[in-house]
Write an enzyme that holds these catalytic residues in place. Sequence first.
Site, PDB file in Angstrom:
ATOM      1  CB  SER A  80      46.845 -41.267  26.123  1.00 53.95           C
ATOM      2  OG  SER A  80      46.839 -40.481  25.064  1.00 53.95           O
TER       3      SER A  80
ATOM      4  CG  ASP B 147      48.746 -39.939  21.374  1.00 51.56           C
ATOM      5  OD1 ASP B 147      48.420 -40.698  20.369  1.00 51.56           O
ATOM      6  OD2 ASP B 147      47.935 -39.567  22.512  1.00 51.56           O
TER       7      ASP B 147
ATOM      8  CG  ASP C  99      45.907 -43.457  22.857  1.00 49.88           C
ATOM      9  OD1 ASP C  99      46.480 -42.493  22.670  1.00 49.88           O
ATOM     10  OD2 ASP C  99      44.768 -43.299  23.457  1.00 49.88           O
TER      11      ASP C  99
END
Length: 451
Positions: A100, A245, A247
């Site tokens: 992430s 971000d 992901d």
Amino acid sequence: MGKFFGTDGVRGVANQQLTPELAFRLGRAGAYVLTRGKTSPFIVVGRDTRLSGELLESALVAGMLSIGANVARLDIVSTPGVAFLTRHLKADAGVMISASHNPFPDNGIKFFGADGYKLLDETEAEIERLLEILEKDPANDPIPRPIGKEIGRISDESDSIDAYLEHLKSTIDTDLCGMHIVVDGANGAAYELAPHLLRDLGADVTTIAVNPDGVNINVDCGSTHPERLQQEVVRQGAHLGLAFDGDADRLIAVDEKGDVVDGDQIMFICARYFKLKGLLAKDTIVTTVMSNFGFFKSTGEAGIATERTAVGDRYVMEKMREGGYNLGGEQSGHIIFLEHNTTGDGMLSAIQLLRAVKDEGETLSNLKDKMHKFPQVLKNVRVSSKEGWDTNPVIQQAIQAVVDALGEEGRVLVRPSGTEPLIRVMAEGPNHAQLEKYVLQIAEVILRQLG
């Protein structure tokens, strides 16, 4: 949290804590638990742009094939894309390889059930037990190892990502013609998908951080570093900017003046718009205790009820499902539109926000300012261990001193990160300079005690 699973899957520095050996065992254990009893089980796997994604994907997929599962590789895709495609392709499970918003050296592996939701605690605990056995006593591996034609096969399903984008487009009935948008792809999973989606909806799109090289994901870009986006929106004279971000499960926006619009403000704008259109289930939004004081005050004034949960999108999701609510999220920009996806979705959040801006005919700055925001200071304290922070009398005394000083005019929240060796210290109140002093005061004590 267990030995392997944190608040959002299994994470660590790739090839150090999160090794290919662990990924292989996780592939075996996860696939076995999630597909037990299935004939020719089917699992989809996606990843972000990190260099280590290929390493971990190879090992993870090998583990899944070894229990007889067939695996469809989605290649570069967002976490919410995996959640959607798990259901769309009628897979028995989905897996995303990503850390992430974490720094580039980190990576992670998270699972989705056949329903597209993140795993229940008890399911993760069952996978944990198997991982313990595979680590300590590999000779007594209890998981079946089929042979011959029963071994799993790999297929390429990257074209199915188009179905995900079509689904996103179907969630709004507003075209974005006439809107100039700057997109910061974080050099991550949304680098290609987000500009493509917005252009299909009619927007004029300028892009930054959309040239991933395997190592530049989240580096001075994306939702955790919006500074370049702020400058570019103003320089371009754009209507607004959108930052994802690594992901693409989170969204942070920037208004036409170059000011950041955080998750609280995005949620407020969308909740207010949904209520005006009769689309907000039970006129209620779900958020965490980290949301700004001003969020709760402004929603109340707008006739919108709030449900508060502990920090973490899984707790927001649990409350939404329990209460039959359709909108919830976190200040960090992880926002859930439950009618359209089973997890936070940055690109979905983006087009819902754009829909509200376009339909209301107002600038993003005007809509943002309808939510009165209290000054808030947040500091992440890197520690050698998070253990015992909440029972350490010196730390607790430092926290209580600030609580007493703020009284009813503010609040303090101290909590450990679920994914990194950090203690987060947050304070809210009417005076920003005073808050900085109070937060630093607590942070220095934590650093002395746990650093």
